[in-house]
Motif scaffolding. Structure first.
Motif, PDB file in Angstrom:
ATOM      1  N   ALA A 222       0.866  -1.170   0.000  1.00 29.21           N
ATOM      2  CA  ALA A 222       0.000   0.000   0.000  1.00 29.21           C
ATOM      3  C   ALA A 222       0.906   1.223   0.000  1.00 29.21           C
ATOM      4  O   ALA A 222       1.925   1.250   0.703  1.00 29.21           O
ATOM      5  CB  ALA A 222      -0.891   0.004   1.235  1.00 29.21           C
ATOM      6  N   LYS A 233      -3.648   7.594  -3.679  1.00 29.23           N
ATOM      7  CA  LYS A 233      -3.539   6.286  -3.047  1.00 29.23           C
ATOM      8  C   LYS A 233      -3.259   5.231  -4.123  1.00 29.23           C
ATOM      9  O   LYS A 233      -3.797   5.313  -5.234  1.00 29.23           O
ATOM     10  CB  LYS A 233      -4.831   5.934  -2.312  1.00 29.23           C
ATOM     11  CG  LYS A 233      -5.144   6.807  -1.109  1.00 29.23           C
ATOM     12  CD  LYS A 233      -6.442   6.351  -0.441  1.00 29.23           C
ATOM     13  CE  LYS A 233      -6.778   7.204   0.757  1.00 29.23           C
ATOM     14  NZ  LYS A 233      -8.032   6.766   1.426  1.00 29.23           N
ATOM     15  N   ASP A 294      -6.506  -6.543  -2.385  1.00 17.74           N
ATOM     16  CA  ASP A 294      -5.375  -5.658  -2.079  1.00 17.74           C
ATOM     17  C   ASP A 294      -5.800  -4.193  -2.159  1.00 17.74           C
ATOM     18  O   ASP A 294      -5.425  -3.366  -1.309  1.00 17.74           O
ATOM     19  CB  ASP A 294      -4.212  -5.906  -3.047  1.00 17.74           C
ATOM     20  CG  ASP A 294      -3.609  -7.297  -2.921  1.00 17.74           C
ATOM     21  OD1 ASP A 294      -3.710  -7.895  -1.830  1.00 17.74           O
ATOM     22  OD2 ASP A 294      -3.019  -7.774  -3.912  1.00 17.74           O
ATOM     23  N   GLU A 296      -8.796  -2.961  -1.796  1.00 18.05           N
ATOM     24  CA  GLU A 296      -9.677  -2.661  -0.671  1.00 18.05           C
ATOM     25  C   GLU A 296      -8.876  -2.462   0.617  1.00 18.05           C
ATOM     26  O   GLU A 296      -9.131  -1.510   1.372  1.00 18.05           O
ATOM     27  CB  GLU A 296     -10.672  -3.810  -0.469  1.00 18.05           C
ATOM     28  CG  GLU A 296     -11.692  -3.546   0.629  1.00 18.05           C
ATOM     29  CD  GLU A 296     -12.702  -4.665   0.790  1.00 18.05           C
ATOM     30  OE1 GLU A 296     -13.471  -4.628   1.770  1.00 18.05           O
ATOM     31  OE2 GLU A 296     -12.716  -5.591  -0.046  1.00 18.05           O
ATOM     32  N   GLN A 297      -7.874  -3.309   0.828  1.00 19.22           N
ATOM     33  CA  GLN A 297      -7.051  -3.188   2.026  1.00 19.22           C
ATOM     34  C   GLN A 297      -6.240  -1.903   2.023  1.00 19.22           C
ATOM     35  O   GLN A 297      -6.113  -1.213   3.026  1.00 19.22           O
ATOM     36  CB  GLN A 297      -6.102  -4.397   2.154  1.00 19.22           C
ATOM     37  CG  GLN A 297      -5.290  -4.437   3.439  1.00 19.22           C
ATOM     38  CD  GLN A 297      -6.164  -4.530   4.669  1.00 19.22           C
ATOM     39  OE1 GLN A 297      -7.054  -5.378   4.753  1.00 19.22           O
ATOM     40  NE2 GLN A 297      -5.937  -3.651   5.640  1.00 19.22           N
ATOM     41  N   GLY A 299      -6.969   0.869   0.570  1.00 19.23           N
ATOM     42  CA  GLY A 299      -7.873   1.985   0.846  1.00 19.23           C
ATOM     43  C   GLY A 299      -8.131   2.183   2.315  1.00 19.23           C
ATOM     44  O   GLY A 299      -8.290   3.312   2.786  1.00 19.23           O
ATOM     45  N   LYS A 300      -8.131   1.080   3.083  1.00 17.87           N
ATOM     46  CA  LYS A 300      -8.322   1.159   4.533  1.00 17.87           C
ATOM     47  C   LYS A 300      -7.056   1.626   5.250  1.00 17.87           C
ATOM     48  O   LYS A 300      -7.109   2.361   6.232  1.00 17.87           O
ATOM     49  CB  LYS A 300      -8.726  -0.210   5.074  1.00 17.87           C
ATOM     50  CG  LYS A 300     -10.094  -0.693   4.619  1.00 17.87           C
ATOM     51  CD  LYS A 300     -10.358  -2.110   5.122  1.00 17.87           C
ATOM     52  CE  LYS A 300     -11.705  -2.634   4.644  1.00 17.87           C
ATOM     53  NZ  LYS A 300     -11.910  -4.046   5.068  1.00 17.87           N
ATOM     54  N   ASP A 301      -5.884   1.174   4.744  1.00 15.91           N
ATOM     55  CA  ASP A 301      -4.626   1.459   5.428  1.00 15.91           C
ATOM     56  C   ASP A 301      -4.106   2.875   5.196  1.00 15.91           C
ATOM     57  O   ASP A 301      -3.354   3.412   6.019  1.00 15.91           O
ATOM     58  CB  ASP A 301      -3.536   0.462   4.969  1.00 15.91           C
ATOM     59  CG  ASP A 301      -3.807  -0.945   5.482  1.00 15.91           C
ATOM     60  OD1 ASP A 301      -4.537  -1.085   6.473  1.00 15.91           O
ATOM     61  OD2 ASP A 301      -3.264  -1.906   4.886  1.00 15.91           O
TER      62      ASP A 301
END
Length: 303
Positions: A222, A233, A294, A296-297, A299-301
């Motif tokens: 990320a 991002k 990946d 989606e993750q 975007g959260k991190d």
């Protein structure tokens, strides 16, 4: 900030100069540079940094050295820090063979130093014969003060470029970024690749990076990608694309919510967190499912 490239003496009467390879430009290096700036302000001098156009170990070692911070990035960091000038010279054969005292003579005559700022482990002169203690002694002889910064540790280990290179090679970009004081990054022009991502509906920017760059271990990260100075991002892949059988290590950034044509543009990828290692998937559908996970993750991190 003035940039002077090996043109004899600097046009200043009195200077304070930070000395070192400064490859990482990490937090310990920046402590030395801040001391240089503070000393210069207190004594009415110009603050400067001596840089070499090539890393000394790159020329002295058969294996060379992977570069953490290229010259362009170093200059950006130094300008932001408030350094008055950077003196860049070649680490050529003549300079390489200067004795410690000859090095100091050349330093004082060309840079007009009243003080130099170095780290506790600074070495100089032919075959690194000089150390910080000798620099202090020569300073008394040639009329300058040597300001030596003690070891700076993190979790019991000295902050050094060698440690940061190892962390990057292991994929530990979070710890490497902490020691650098900024994210690990790679810059390069966007080149045409195999375009497998585009065929899957998940286009990536294939970054044509310098082969001497210190790049993270193969895997998915990320991070952020800078295009025309704008931060996006991203999910960044470093690897050989095992599912497609590619053999060259590539750095490809899938920029979230982005659909511009950026071929040939120079972009920068910043690595924030390692999400996973390389995986060889049984088929395209499985690969697409994982890439979407990946994304989606990431975007959260990311903030």
């Amino acid at each position: 900030m003035d940039i002077i490239r090996q043109t004899g003496s600097v046009p200043y009467e009195r200077t304070v100069v930070a000395l070192g390879n400064f490859d990482g430009m990490h937090t310990a290096h920046m402590t030395i540079i801040r001391k240089c700036i503070e000393y210069a302000k207190e004594h009415g001098c110009k603050s400067g940094v001596l840089l070499f156009s090539e890393h000394t170990r790159k020329l002295l070692s058969e294996k060379g050295v992977k570069i953490i911070t290229p010259e362009k990035k170093k200059l950006e960091i130094l300008r932001s820090a408030g350094i008055d000038f950077v003196y860049i010279r070649d680490f050529d054969n003549d300079f390489m063979h200067l004795s410690p005292e000859e090095f100091v003579k050349q330093l004082t005559s060309s840079l007009h130093t009243v003080a130099v700022c170095v780290g506790y482990d600074y070495r100089f002169g032919f075959k690194a014969q000089g150390d910080a203690k000798l620099l202090e002694e020569l300073g008394k002889k040639y009329g300058f003060e040597a300001v030596v910064t003690d070891e700076i540790d993190s979790d019991g280990a000295a902050i050094k470029s060698t440690l940061i290179r190892r962390l990057i090679s292991e994929g530990n970009v979070e710890k490497a970024g902490e020691l650098l004081g900024r994210y690990v990054s790679v810059e390069g022009a966007v080149a045409h690749g195999l375009e497998n991502g585009r065929k899957m509906g998940i286009p990536t920017a294939n970054i044509e990076y310098d082969s001497d760059s210190a790049i993270p271990k193969n895997g998915v990260y990320a991070g952020y990608t800078y295009v025309d100075g704008i931060k996006y991002k991203s999910v960044i892949n470093v690897g050989n694309n095992p599912t497609f059988g590619a053999d060259k290590i590539t750095i490809e950034s899938h920029i979230l919510d982005f659909n511009q044509d950026i071929y040939d543009k120079v972009i920068t990828a910043e690595f924030v967190k390692r999400l996973r290692g390389d995986i060889k998937f049984s088929g395209i559908d499985e690969l697409i499912k994982q890439i979407n996970a990946d994304i989606e993750q990431a975007g959260k991190d990311l903030i």
